[in-house]
Design a protein around this motif. Structure first.
Motif, PDB file in Angstrom:
ATOM      1  N   GLN A   1      -4.450  -5.280   2.907  1.00 41.88           N
ATOM      2  CA  GLN A   1      -2.999  -5.175   2.729  1.00 41.88           C
ATOM      3  C   GLN A   1      -2.690  -4.242   1.556  1.00 41.88           C
ATOM      4  O   GLN A   1      -3.414  -4.222   0.550  1.00 41.88           O
ATOM      5  CB  GLN A   1      -2.410  -6.564   2.445  1.00 41.88           C
ATOM      6  CG  GLN A   1      -0.916  -6.651   2.576  1.00 41.88           C
ATOM      7  CD  GLN A   1      -0.468  -6.795   4.023  1.00 41.88           C
ATOM      8  OE1 GLN A   1      -1.204  -6.457   4.952  1.00 41.88           O
ATOM      9  NE2 GLN A   1       0.739  -7.285   4.210  1.00 41.88           N
ATOM     10  N   GLN A   3       0.370  -3.151  -1.055  1.00 39.12           N
ATOM     11  CA  GLN A   3       1.685  -3.495  -1.592  1.00 39.12           C
ATOM     12  C   GLN A   3       2.364  -2.221  -2.091  1.00 39.12           C
ATOM     13  O   GLN A   3       1.715  -1.373  -2.726  1.00 39.12           O
ATOM     14  CB  GLN A   3       1.579  -4.500  -2.739  1.00 39.12           C
ATOM     15  CG  GLN A   3       1.099  -5.884  -2.302  1.00 39.12           C
ATOM     16  CD  GLN A   3      -0.410  -5.942  -2.075  1.00 39.12           C
ATOM     17  OE1 GLN A   3      -1.184  -5.407  -2.870  1.00 39.12           O
ATOM     18  NE2 GLN A   3      -0.816  -6.565  -0.982  1.00 39.12           N
ATOM     19  N   VAL A   5       5.973  -0.544  -3.944  1.00 43.48           N
ATOM     20  CA  VAL A   5       7.204  -0.770  -4.701  1.00 43.48           C
ATOM     21  C   VAL A   5       7.874   0.574  -4.945  1.00 43.48           C
ATOM     22  O   VAL A   5       7.288   1.458  -5.573  1.00 43.48           O
ATOM     23  CB  VAL A   5       6.928  -1.469  -6.044  1.00 43.48           C
ATOM     24  CG1 VAL A   5       8.233  -1.659  -6.808  1.00 43.48           C
ATOM     25  CG2 VAL A   5       6.240  -2.814  -5.826  1.00 43.48           C
ATOM     26  N   ALA A  24       1.630   2.289  -4.955  1.00 39.33           N
ATOM     27  CA  ALA A  24       0.830   1.501  -4.018  1.00 39.33           C
ATOM     28  C   ALA A  24      -0.237   0.732  -4.776  1.00 39.33           C
ATOM     29  O   ALA A  24      -0.831   1.235  -5.738  1.00 39.33           O
ATOM     30  CB  ALA A  24       0.187   2.402  -2.973  1.00 39.33           C
ATOM     31  N   SER A  25      -0.502  -0.490  -4.321  1.00 42.48           N
ATOM     32  CA  SER A  25      -1.570  -1.298  -4.906  1.00 42.48           C
ATOM     33  C   SER A  25      -2.240  -2.080  -3.796  1.00 42.48           C
ATOM     34  O   SER A  25      -1.759  -2.139  -2.663  1.00 42.48           O
ATOM     35  CB  SER A  25      -1.020  -2.224  -5.986  1.00 42.48           C
ATOM     36  OG  SER A  25      -0.060  -3.120  -5.453  1.00 42.48           O
ATOM     37  N   GLY A  26      -3.336  -2.711  -4.126  1.00 42.79           N
ATOM     38  CA  GLY A  26      -4.076  -3.465  -3.127  1.00 42.79           C
ATOM     39  C   GLY A  26      -5.138  -2.586  -2.474  1.00 42.79           C
ATOM     40  O   GLY A  26      -5.827  -1.842  -3.143  1.00 42.79           O
ATOM     41  N   THR A  28      -5.651   0.253  -1.281  1.00 45.04           N
ATOM     42  CA  THR A  28      -5.156   1.637  -1.197  1.00 45.04           C
ATOM     43  C   THR A  28      -6.161   2.573  -0.537  1.00 45.04           C
ATOM     44  O   THR A  28      -5.774   3.638  -0.046  1.00 45.04           O
ATOM     45  CB  THR A  28      -4.786   2.161  -2.586  1.00 45.04           C
ATOM     46  OG1 THR A  28      -5.930   2.055  -3.439  1.00 45.04           O
ATOM     47  CG2 THR A  28      -3.633   1.376  -3.183  1.00 45.04           C
ATOM     48  N   ASN A 112       2.486  -1.208   6.326  1.00 42.60           N
ATOM     49  CA  ASN A 112       2.950  -1.829   5.090  1.00 42.60           C
ATOM     50  C   ASN A 112       4.242  -1.155   4.627  1.00 42.60           C
ATOM     51  O   ASN A 112       4.372   0.073   4.732  1.00 42.60           O
ATOM     52  CB  ASN A 112       1.889  -1.691   3.988  1.00 42.60           C
ATOM     53  CG  ASN A 112       0.572  -2.288   4.408  1.00 42.60           C
ATOM     54  OD1 ASN A 112       0.409  -3.498   4.452  1.00 42.60           O
ATOM     55  ND2 ASN A 112      -0.388  -1.441   4.725  1.00 42.60           N
ATOM     56  N   GLY A 114       7.560  -1.146   1.572  1.00 43.33           N
ATOM     57  CA  GLY A 114       8.150  -1.608   0.333  1.00 43.33           C
ATOM     58  C   GLY A 114       9.477  -2.292   0.588  1.00 43.33           C
ATOM     59  O   GLY A 114       9.927  -2.406   1.738  1.00 43.33           O
ATOM     60  N   GLN A 115      10.105  -2.726  -0.487  1.00 45.03           N
ATOM     61  CA  GLN A 115      11.366  -3.465  -0.363  1.00 45.03           C
ATOM     62  C   GLN A 115      12.572  -2.529  -0.299  1.00 45.03           C
ATOM     63  O   GLN A 115      13.676  -2.956   0.024  1.00 45.03           O
ATOM     64  CB  GLN A 115      11.532  -4.430  -1.539  1.00 45.03           C
ATOM     65  CG  GLN A 115      12.093  -3.819  -2.822  1.00 45.03           C
ATOM     66  CD  GLN A 115      11.154  -2.857  -3.527  1.00 45.03           C
ATOM     67  OE1 GLN A 115       9.961  -2.788  -3.208  1.00 45.03           O
ATOM     68  NE2 GLN A 115      11.672  -2.111  -4.500  1.00 45.03           N
TER      69      GLN A 115
END
Length: 123
Positions: A1, A3, A5, A24-26, A28, A112, A114-115
């Motif tokens: 996954q 993440q 932001v 991006a994180s996780g 990547t 994936n 972002g918000q």
């Protein structure tokens, strides 16, 4: 996954410029393509631009050609969307997204999201 932001949105005037960022994180290492989409009130989420995470290519929606520039820094796991000469019709929530597939422009091909970050352009 992965993440994601986004940041950098805001209230601006027509003719201004903005640079949106996406960190991006996780997992990547799984990113092949990063894309930007936008969604205006009452409208479908639409593709804006995409970039191969290895830097070997970009694609733009016809509406984004000329004023939008997508870029990335995969050392820092950052993606960017530069928007110049903003217009009121650019008012939308802007989302970054990642895909494990190359050269994808369809929303369903992205894994994936972002918000989102709100961009509001006043005339």
């Amino acid at each position: 996954q992965v993440q994601l932001v986004e940041s950098g949105g805001g209230l601006v005037q027509a003719g201004d410029s903005l640079k949106l960022s996406c960190v991006a994180s996780g997992r990547t290492f799984s990113i092949v393509t990063m894309g930007w989409f936008r969604q205006a009130p009452g409208k479908e989420r639409e593709f804006v631009a995409a970039i191969r995470w290895n830097g070997l290519g970009t694609s733009y929606a016809d509406s984004a050609k000329g004023r939008f520039t997508i870029s990335r820094n995969n050392v820092n796991n950052m993606g960017y969307l530069q928007i110049n000469n903003l217009k009121p019709e650019d008012t939308s929530v802007y989302y970054c997204a990642t895909s494990k597939r190359p050269y994808v422009v369809r929303r369903d091909d992205y894994d994936n999201w972002g918000q989102g970050t709100q961009v509001t352009v006043s005339s």
